[in-house]
Design a protein around this motif. Structure first.
Motif, short mmCIF file in Angstrom:
data_model
loop_
_atom_site.label_atom_id
_atom_site.label_comp_id
_atom_site.label_asym_id
_atom_site.label_seq_id
_atom_site.Cartn_x
_atom_site.Cartn_y
_atom_site.Cartn_z
N ILE A 116 0.82 -1.22 0.00
CA ILE A 116 0.00 0.00 0.00
C ILE A 116 0.86 1.27 0.00
O ILE A 116 0.62 2.18 -0.80
CB ILE A 116 -0.99 -0.03 1.18
CG1 ILE A 116 -1.97 -1.19 1.01
CG2 ILE A 116 -1.75 1.29 1.27
CD1 ILE A 116 -2.96 -1.33 2.15
N PRO A 117 1.87 1.39 0.87
CA PRO A 117 2.70 2.60 0.82
C PRO A 117 3.39 2.81 -0.52
O PRO A 117 3.49 3.95 -1.00
CB PRO A 117 3.72 2.37 1.95
CG PRO A 117 3.06 1.44 2.88
CD PRO A 117 2.24 0.54 2.01
N LEU A 118 3.87 1.72 -1.14
CA LEU A 118 4.54 1.88 -2.43
C LEU A 118 3.57 2.24 -3.54
O LEU A 118 3.92 2.96 -4.49
CB LEU A 118 5.30 0.60 -2.77
CG LEU A 118 6.76 0.54 -2.32
CD1 LEU A 118 7.58 1.65 -2.96
CD2 LEU A 118 6.88 0.63 -0.80
N LEU A 119 2.33 1.78 -3.44
CA LEU A 119 1.31 2.22 -4.40
C LEU A 119 1.04 3.71 -4.25
O LEU A 119 0.84 4.42 -5.25
CB LEU A 119 0.02 1.42 -4.21
CG LEU A 119 0.01 -0.03 -4.69
CD1 LEU A 119 -1.31 -0.70 -4.34
CD2 LEU A 119 0.25 -0.09 -6.20
N ILE A 120 1.02 4.19 -3.03
CA ILE A 120 0.83 5.62 -2.78
C ILE A 120 2.00 6.42 -3.34
O ILE A 120 1.83 7.48 -3.95
CB ILE A 120 0.63 5.89 -1.28
CG1 ILE A 120 -0.65 5.23 -0.78
CG2 ILE A 120 0.60 7.39 -1.00
CD1 ILE A 120 -0.87 5.35 0.71
N VAL A 121 3.22 5.88 -3.16
CA VAL A 121 4.40 6.56 -3.70
C VAL A 121 4.32 6.68 -5.22
O VAL A 121 4.54 7.76 -5.80
CB VAL A 121 5.68 5.79 -3.28
CG1 VAL A 121 6.89 6.31 -4.06
CG2 VAL A 121 5.91 5.94 -1.79
#
Length: 327
Positions: A263-268
């Motif tokens: 999820i954090p890398l998708l946001i990035v």
């Protein structure tokens, strides 16, 4: 006999007694309470979502801050921009050629262009990218020459094993089909009389296209082309079908597979895509403004301006014909 002219009341004014100026109408703005209520509800929902998202640990905001400026992510963002730029340049050039072919009086040329558009617009981009990824296995080399003889040249297609080149070829060929229709629509939006007038003035075909047709067609071509550039930027995430994993989405996916933080890398990745699309939207706005000069510009009403300055008599006021005279 005296003659009188019946004057129609001017917009924004009311008739007044003879010899006096018209007074502007004082318009009362309508109230829309439900619009205000709906806007307040939307703002409250937005605030609630932001506060809730900030408190949820599943988003992993600490990882977002850690990887948003990571060198691997920034390098992958550059690869995504390169894919977008190269694919759009080739796609626009091929689209222009196909648009001209679609307008050709030669039925064979027109049919070839139509079949090209039918195939590339009728099949998914992902399927096309998979096919181009396997193209070098189907055609390791191509012979160009006289059929059933050895007279000709062998073309080695080893360069089609480069994933970056394959991605550009696949994206550009697909984009050319859509750009062809955009360019064709822009050229058809210019009135045929413009070309006839330019020809009557002694302009060549090139001068007519460069000075008359294309500047007017750009007003129609630029908005959808800007949308295609933004769409191409996001479509680069599909190059994993080749497979190419050095683009923005591919690198973010690989990092998340190691750190178990999808999820954090998708946001990035989404933040970088939003940054690029925002810049492209600003550029599109100024281009549209540049090529839309003089179009739909509201010209001031001379009658209203004259009434405002008192140069013309107001509605109901006597003019030169109302003073009486010999008929």
């Amino acid at each position: 006999m005296s003659q009188s002219n019946t004057a129609r009341p001017a917009t924004g004014s009311v008739p007044s007694p003879a010899g006096s100026r018209s007074e502007p109408i004082k318009a009362i703005k309508l109230k829309h309470p439900w619009r205000i209520v709906f806007a307040v509800i939307l703002i409250l929902l937005l605030v609630w979502f932001i506060v809730d998202a900030a408190q949820r640990s599943a988003y992993g905001w600490q990882y977002v801050g850690k990887y948003v400026f990571d060198k691997r992510i920034s390098a992958a963002a550059l690869v995504t921009l390169e894919l977008t730029v190269f694919s759009m340049i080739i796609g626009v050039i091929l689209g222009l050629i196909l648009a001209v072919m679609r307008q050709s009086p030669n039925p064979v040329v027109k049919s070839v262009a139509w079949v090209y558009l039918w195939i590339f617009r009728g099949t998914p981009v992902y399927v096309q990218l998979v096919f181009w990824g396997l193209f070098s296995l189907i055609y390791p080399q191509i012979f160009l020459g006289v059929p059933w003889t050895n007279i000709g040249v062998d073309l080695n297609l080893g360069f089609m094993q480069n994933a970056f080149v394959i991605a550009i070829v696949g994206l550009a060929l697909n984009e050319a089909a859509y750009m062809a229709e955009i360019v064709r629509a822009g050229l058809l939006s210019v009135d045929k009389g413009q070309e006839e007038a330019a020809t009557a003035l002694g302009m060549s075909w090139g001068q007519t296209m460069r000075r008359i047709v294309i500047p007017q067609a750009m007003r129609v071509i630029i908005p959808p082309t800007g949308n295609e550039v933004i769409s191409m930027l996001k479509t680069t995430s599909l190059v994993a079908a080749i497979p190419l994993t050095t683009d923005l989405y591919g690198v973010a996916r690989d990092i998340s597979a190691v750190t178990y933080t999808p999820i954090p890398l998708l946001i990035v990745a989404s933040l970088w895509y939003l940054l690029f699309t925002s810049i492209l939207m600003v550029g599109q706005y100024f281009l549209e403004k540049r090529f839309s000069r003089g179009v739909n510009a509201r010209r001031p009403d001379r009658t209203e301006a004259a009434l405002a300055t008192g140069a013309l008599p107001a509605a109901g006021a006597p003019d030169g014909n109302d003073l009486g005279g010999k008929g």
